[in-house]
Motif scaffolding. Structure first.
Motif, PDB file in Angstrom:
ATOM      1  N   PRO A  29      -1.573  59.827 -24.556  1.00 56.32           N
ATOM      2  CA  PRO A  29      -1.147  61.221 -24.681  1.00 56.32           C
ATOM      3  C   PRO A  29      -2.305  62.165 -24.985  1.00 56.32           C
ATOM      4  O   PRO A  29      -3.341  61.768 -25.518  1.00 56.32           O
ATOM      5  N   GLU A  30      -2.088  63.423 -24.625  1.00 53.94           N
ATOM      6  CA  GLU A  30      -3.017  64.474 -25.017  1.00 53.94           C
ATOM      7  C   GLU A  30      -2.944  64.646 -26.531  1.00 53.94           C
ATOM      8  O   GLU A  30      -1.894  64.490 -27.151  1.00 53.94           O
ATOM      9  N   ARG A  31      -4.042  64.995 -27.155  1.00 50.81           N
ATOM     10  CA  ARG A  31      -4.090  65.064 -28.612  1.00 50.81           C
ATOM     11  C   ARG A  31      -3.110  66.097 -29.156  1.00 50.81           C
ATOM     12  O   ARG A  31      -2.445  65.876 -30.159  1.00 50.81           O
ATOM     13  N   ARG A  32      -2.993  67.247 -28.467  1.00 51.60           N
ATOM     14  CA  ARG A  32      -2.093  68.290 -28.965  1.00 51.60           C
ATOM     15  C   ARG A  32      -0.640  67.835 -28.879  1.00 51.60           C
ATOM     16  O   ARG A  32       0.139  68.024 -29.805  1.00 51.60           O
ATOM     17  N   ARG A  33      -0.266  67.230 -27.747  1.00 51.17           N
ATOM     18  CA  ARG A  33       1.125  66.772 -27.597  1.00 51.17           C
ATOM     19  C   ARG A  33       1.427  65.613 -28.542  1.00 51.17           C
ATOM     20  O   ARG A  33       2.528  65.527 -29.090  1.00 51.17           O
ATOM     21  N   LYS A  34       0.464  64.741 -28.767  1.00 52.38           N
ATOM     22  CA  LYS A  34       0.669  63.649 -29.712  1.00 52.38           C
ATOM     23  C   LYS A  34       0.887  64.189 -31.118  1.00 52.38           C
ATOM     24  O   LYS A  34       1.717  63.683 -31.883  1.00 52.38           O
ATOM     25  N   ALA A  35       0.142  65.245 -31.469  1.00 47.00           N
ATOM     26  CA  ALA A  35       0.307  65.853 -32.781  1.00 47.00           C
ATOM     27  C   ALA A  35       1.686  66.499 -32.918  1.00 47.00           C
ATOM     28  O   ALA A  35       2.301  66.475 -33.990  1.00 47.00           O
ATOM     29  N   GLU A  36       2.192  67.080 -31.819  1.00 48.40           N
ATOM     30  CA  GLU A  36       3.517  67.692 -31.872  1.00 48.40           C
ATOM     31  C   GLU A  36       4.603  66.658 -32.150  1.00 48.40           C
ATOM     32  O   GLU A  36       5.573  66.936 -32.859  1.00 48.40           O
ATOM     33  N   LEU A  37       4.445  65.448 -31.598  1.00 52.34           N
ATOM     34  CA  LEU A  37       5.480  64.426 -31.726  1.00 52.34           C
ATOM     35  C   LEU A  37       5.301  63.537 -32.943  1.00 52.34           C
ATOM     36  O   LEU A  37       6.274  63.057 -33.513  1.00 52.34           O
ATOM     37  N   GLN A  38       4.045  63.312 -33.377  1.00 54.12           N
ATOM     38  CA  GLN A  38       3.782  62.326 -34.418  1.00 54.12           C
ATOM     39  C   GLN A  38       3.078  62.905 -35.627  1.00 54.12           C
ATOM     40  O   GLN A  38       2.850  62.200 -36.595  1.00 54.12           O
ATOM     41  N   GLY A  39       2.701  64.158 -35.601  1.00 49.47           N
ATOM     42  CA  GLY A  39       1.902  64.713 -36.686  1.00 49.47           C
ATOM     43  C   GLY A  39       0.438  64.684 -36.340  1.00 49.47           C
ATOM     44  O   GLY A  39       0.006  64.043 -35.383  1.00 49.47           O
ATOM     45  N   LEU A  40      -0.353  65.364 -37.135  1.00 50.56           N
ATOM     46  CA  LEU A  40      -1.775  65.502 -36.824  1.00 50.56           C
ATOM     47  C   LEU A  40      -2.517  64.184 -36.970  1.00 50.56           C
ATOM     48  O   LEU A  40      -3.238  63.761 -36.098  1.00 50.56           O
ATOM     49  N   ASP A  41      -2.377  63.500 -38.093  1.00 53.61           N
ATOM     50  CA  ASP A  41      -3.047  62.214 -38.289  1.00 53.61           C
ATOM     51  C   ASP A  41      -2.375  61.497 -39.449  1.00 53.61           C
ATOM     52  O   ASP A  41      -1.425  61.992 -40.054  1.00 53.61           O
ATOM     53  N   ASP A  42      -2.892  60.311 -39.731  1.00 44.89           N
ATOM     54  CA  ASP A  42      -2.336  59.494 -40.809  1.00 44.89           C
ATOM     55  C   ASP A  42      -3.174  59.551 -42.075  1.00 44.89           C
ATOM     56  O   ASP A  42      -2.938  58.786 -43.004  1.00 44.89           O
ATOM     57  N   ARG A  43      -4.166  60.444 -42.113  1.00 46.02           N
ATOM     58  CA  ARG A  43      -5.011  60.513 -43.292  1.00 46.02           C
ATOM     59  C   ARG A  43      -4.260  61.159 -44.448  1.00 46.02           C
ATOM     60  O   ARG A  43      -3.466  62.075 -44.244  1.00 46.02           O
ATOM     61  N   PRO A  44      -4.522  60.741 -45.673  1.00 43.46           N
ATOM     62  CA  PRO A  44      -3.819  61.330 -46.808  1.00 43.46           C
ATOM     63  C   PRO A  44      -4.204  62.790 -46.984  1.00 43.46           C
ATOM     64  O   PRO A  44      -5.323  63.198 -46.703  1.00 43.46           O
ATOM     65  N   ALA A  45      -3.243  63.579 -47.425  1.00 40.55           N
ATOM     66  CA  ALA A  45      -3.510  64.994 -47.662  1.00 40.55           C
ATOM     67  C   ALA A  45      -4.416  65.165 -48.869  1.00 40.55           C
ATOM     68  O   ALA A  45      -4.450  64.340 -49.784  1.00 40.55           O
TER      69      ALA A  45
END
Length: 730
Positions: free
Chosen positions: A702-718
């Motif tokens: 997936p494209e990074r923007r579309r992946k972020a829309e469906l799964q969130g930006l990343d899995d790193r802790p806030a």
């Protein structure tokens, strides 16, 4: 009430779905019976036979394991678990899909089992294969779950033994049979079992917090090019030890066999030296230099490995040409060219040497800072300025150039007429659908316009071009692209206010209009369903000192298509990062907001239609000149839907995803021709699409923007704490 709750409860529904899925799988798997007019016979054959018990039992097992899926997944996600399951699945894939013994019917495992009537081959193909696989599965799961080193040693030893037995049993089958065998089933099984052994060793000696992906990333960062060099050495070793170099259809001579075969034939002395151990010496030297240079991070050794590998590649080509020239001169197997009667060995060796060279040179690939002093130099680097030239990209180009040489003529034809053309179409549609968000179901119409424009300009249609000037197919490219741009703007202008389903219906109608016009043949332009009166000629380039002519060899067209794809992809990636690309993204996300932000949405949407249409027209030029003959049936609505499915499957907006998705989905139907009945082919393709849309809705890559829309930006802790201690509260 209790009965109703029992019948409608969650567990009951889950059990029912598992059993229904088992029945459906029983109907899909195995020999199919009946016909499209009588599905009842096929249903009875699948359900009323004893085999249904195995599928229902599998459904019950899935039902029992479903509540524990999260815990099982967490256990199997430990280091080595994913590689173990993937490698063991590779054993199954090798058994089901690869050829095991070419002289036996279709060459599949079942055919080899019928051909194996005695000795170890009979034992292995009848029951030992299944017993070995089940034993490795049970012991491997125990290793992954317990992390026991003793079990890991035992499991790895068992996997290695299974690999050796597969090779020895296959050799026994070949020695007892007759005919030439070029199958890779046993080799693929042995390789998969060796990967199983590595995964079990990794699982037994690795802590639970150290993932395989993290270890691979660390190795790639500490030793750039290590994986590419390892792949190159694998291909080089296979070329020397297990492939045919000359006359694969009759003499089946390996590298050592060619030394005796060409002894006294007058072959070039350098080629004779390479045959008698010279190539092995070069491969060993390249391997030692690359391993030491990569492990010790020594620049000098890396350069030596690169130089030795490139020398090995040149020597491989010299030797292959010398053997082919001598064979063609002697009329061996009716060969007419030096490259006609070669096996896979020279190309595997060439691929291996080039991959080792790329791996050794990895620290310097893409690191050169371009000069900006001269105008021409600055312009050329500006075009490629944002294209990341990585070792992986260079290795991919090497594979795309060399590997098609080992394909059969049928698969080379599929690579050009199916995979390559539809990849180019998907790249063009990605501009309209993936980057701009406009649903276009008439994209194949521009493909038809490009094809018919080419046929008109080369003089293959009933109506001739003006002034009797006939162009070559390559010279017709600008005119065909221009015609498609005009058609794209003509389609886009009246539909600027339409979006979604309404735009899809209008574009669908446009595609059907173009096809019907071609059938109705107004003014005797298209010659209706008969297609061009004369075949569209092959491309040619005649510039005096340069005289290139394409013919019936599909590889010639593959290399031409590879150049076209490279140019288009580079230009499109540059376009995606430009202001136009950002405007397309804004229109896709919210057209009203984009217009309010100052984006000229009319111009941007027309530009998307025009650029996508031009790419489809370019594919039409290539298609017309390659096949020579076509008719309106080549431009059906189904083709537009398929191209759209390729874009969605690969990942809308992702250039890499679209290319991989289109290549996979055009390869899959051709591959399934030898695996499942023709009536069931679309069913399996539909199952793959359904599986992808459920588990990877954003696409294969997936494209990074579309992946972020469906799964969130990343899995790193806030960075902000999720909770505050009571003593620290206000």
């Amino acid at each position: 009430m209790k009965l109703r709750e029992l019948l409608t409860g969650e567990h009951t529904r889950r059990l029912a779905m598992c059993l229904v899925g088992a029945v459906i799988l029983a109907m899909m798997w195995g020999p199919q019976q009946g016909s499209p007019e009588d599905y009842g016979y096929g249903f009875k054959h699948a359900v009323l036979e004893p085999r249904i018990g195995l599928f229902l039992a599998a459904g019950v097992v899935v039902f029992l394991l479903a509540p524990r899926f999260a815990a099982i997944k967490a256990r199997l996600a430990q280091p080595g678990g994913g590689l173990f399951l993937g490698s063991l699945a590779g054993v199954v894939v090798a058994r089901v899909l690869l050829h095991w013994y070419d002289p036996s019917g279709h060459g599949k495992f079942a055919d080899a089992s019928r051909a194996a009537t005695a000795g170890l081959a009979h034992t292995y193909f009848s029951w030992l294969y299944l017993v070995a696989w089940a034993a490795v599965l049970g012991l491997g799961l125990a290793v992954v779950l317990t992390r026991s080193r003793r079990l890991a040693v035992a499991g790895a030893a068992l996997a290695i033994a299974a690999a050796v037995v597969a090779l020895v049993a296959h050799a026994d089958l070949v020695s007892r049979g007759s005919g030439i065998d070029h199958s890779y089933g046993a080799a693929g099984t042995a390789l998969a079992y060796m990967l199983v052994a590595c995964s079990l060793g990794y699982a037994g000696w690795t802590s639970t917090g150290d993932s395989l992906r993290d270890r691979a990333v660390a190795i790639r960062a500490a030793m750039p090019g290590a994986f590419l060099a390892a792949a190159g050495l694998f291909f080089g070793t296979a070329a020397v030890a297990a492939t045919t170099w000359f006359s694969p259809g009759r003499l089946n001579a390996g590298l050592w066999g060619t030394a005796d075969l060409f002894d006294g034939s007058g072959i070039d002395p350098l080629a004779a030296t390479i045959q008698r151990g010279g190539l092995i010496a070069v491969l060993v030297a390249a391997g030692v230099a690359s391993v030491l240079g990569i492990v010790r991070s020594t620049a000098m050794l890396r350069w030596v490995a690169c130089a030795v590998s490139l020398s090995g590649a040149v020597l491989t080509l010299v030797t292959a040409h010398a053997m082919g020239a001598v064979g063609a001169a002697a009329g061996v197997d009716n060969a007419t060219s030096a490259w006609d009667n070669l096996g896979n060995g020279p190309w595997f060796a060439l691929l291996g040497f080039l991959l080792v060279a790329v791996g050794a040179a990895s620290p310097w690939i893409g690191k050169v800072t371009p000069r900006r002093s001269s105008g021409a130099r600055a312009a050329s680097t500006a075009v490629l300025g944002k294209i990341s030239i990585t070792p992986g990209l260079v290795a991919g180009l090497v594979v795309a150039i060399v590997l098609p040489r080992v394909f059969t003529e049928y698969w080379q034809q599929v690579l050009v007429t199916q995979i390559g053309v539809y990849v180019l179409l998907a790249v063009g549609l990605n501009v309209v659908v993936g980057w701009t968000g406009l649903l276009d179901l008439g994209f194949i119409a521009f493909y038809a316009i490009g094809s018919y424009t080419t046929a008109f300009l080369v003089g293959s249609l009933p109506i001739q071009p003006p002034f009797g000037v006939h162009l070559t197919p390559l010279a017709a490219i600008p005119v065909a692209i221009g015609a498609c741009i005009v058609a794209g703007v003509a389609l886009g202008a009246p539909t600027l206010r339409l979006r979604g389903d309404y735009l899809a219906i209008v574009t669908l109608g446009f595609g059907e209009i173009i096809r019907i016009v071609a059938i109705n043949n107004p003014g005797n332009i298209t010659n209706s369903t008969r297609g061009p009166e004369k075949p569209v000629p092959h491309p040619e380039i005649n510039l005096g000192i340069v005289d290139l002519k394409w013919g019936s060899d599909p590889l010639q067209y593959w290399y031409l298509l590879l150049v076209i794809l490279a140019v288009v992809v580079v230009l499109f990636i540059r376009l995606e990062g430009s202001s136009v690309g950002r405007a397309w993204a804004a229109v896709r996300e919210d057209e009203v907001a984009a217009r309010a932000s100052g984006v000229d949405t009319t111009r941007v949407k027309l530009l998307a239609f025009a650029i996508g249409a031009s790419t489809s027209g370019l594919a039409g030029v290539f298609f017309a000149s390659q096949v020579g003959y076509f008719n309106p049936d080549n431009f059906l609505l189904l083709n537009s839907i398929l191209v759209l499915a390729y874009v969605v499957f690969g990942g809308m907006g992702s250039m890499t995803g679209v290319i991989v998705g289109a290549a996979f989905l055009t390869w899959l139907p051709e591959f399934l021709k030898d695996q499942v009945p023709a009536d069931d082919r679309q069913m399996w393709i539909g199952a793959v699409l359904l599986f992808m849309m459920i588990f990877r809705p954003s696409g294969l890559i997936p494209e990074r923007r579309r992946k972020a829309e469906l799964q969130g930006l990343d899995d790193r802790p806030a960075l902000e704490p999720t909770a505050v201690a009571a003593s620290e509260g206000l």
